[in-house]
Design an enzyme around this catalytic site. Sequence first.
Site, mmCIF file in Angstrom:
data_model
loop_
_atom_site.group_PDB
_atom_site.id
_atom_site.type_symbol
_atom_site.label_atom_id
_atom_site.label_comp_id
_atom_site.label_asym_id
_atom_site.label_seq_id
_atom_site.Cartn_x
_atom_site.Cartn_y
_atom_site.Cartn_z
ATOM 1 N NE ARG A 2 51.714 37.967 29.149
ATOM 2 C CZ ARG A 2 50.462 38.226 29.545
ATOM 3 N NH1 ARG A 2 49.986 37.622 30.606
ATOM 4 N NH2 ARG A 2 49.708 39.082 28.881
ATOM 5 N N GLY A 32 45.558 38.899 26.614
ATOM 6 C CA GLY A 32 46.373 37.693 26.665
ATOM 7 C C GLY A 32 46.568 37.225 28.080
ATOM 8 C CD GLU A 87 44.133 34.436 29.160
ATOM 9 O OE1 GLU A 87 43.596 35.520 29.458
ATOM 10 O OE2 GLU A 87 44.476 33.608 30.009
ATOM 11 C CD GLU A 90 39.597 32.951 30.425
ATOM 12 O OE1 GLU A 90 40.502 33.680 30.904
ATOM 13 O OE2 GLU A 90 39.580 31.716 30.577
ATOM 14 C CD GLU A 91 42.764 39.126 29.093
ATOM 15 O OE1 GLU A 91 43.149 39.984 28.272
ATOM 16 O OE2 GLU A 91 43.546 38.508 29.835
ATOM 17 N NE ARG A 106 54.228 34.337 32.019
ATOM 18 C CZ ARG A 106 53.075 34.639 32.573
ATOM 19 N NH1 ARG A 106 52.929 35.790 33.198
ATOM 20 N NH2 ARG A 106 52.069 33.806 32.519
#
Length: 136
Positions: free
Chosen positions: A7, A35, A51, A54-55, A74
Amino acid sequence: MSQAPDRAVCVAFDGDSVLVIARQQDGRAYCVLPGGGVEPGETPEVAVLRELAEETGLIGTVKRLLWTVEHHDRRAHYFLVAVEPGSLDLGGPEASVQSSMNAHTPTWLPLGLLEAEGLQPASMRERLRAVTSEAT
C-alpha cells in the site's frame, strides 16, 4: 498463497490538520489516511500520488518517505506529501461505491480529533503528531 500488494499512503498537512478520508461503513464511523494498493509496474511514490488524486481530487508532490510499516501482513509505505490548494472531490473506485452504508468523505481533520474521529490504524496517531511540526 500470494501476498497482497503493498500500500502507498499519503500524509498531508494543512496547518494543524491532516488530510483523511472519513468513513461510514455498516454503521461504523472512523477515518483513514488517503492511500491504496500499489499496482503492478507502479512505484509506491507514483501510487501515493495517484491515490491522492483519486480519493481527494488534490495534486501533490512527494517530499519523502516517512515510514514503512507492516499492517496485517501487508507492507504500507507512508509518504509525506505537499498538496496544492484545491477543493476536495472524491473520485476513483470509492466514488462508485458510495451509499448510506458505505461512504467516503475526504476532509481536513484537526490533529486534536484523531482519537475522537477514530483514525485507523490507531498506531499512526502519535506518529502524525510527531511529524506535523516538520511538515508545516
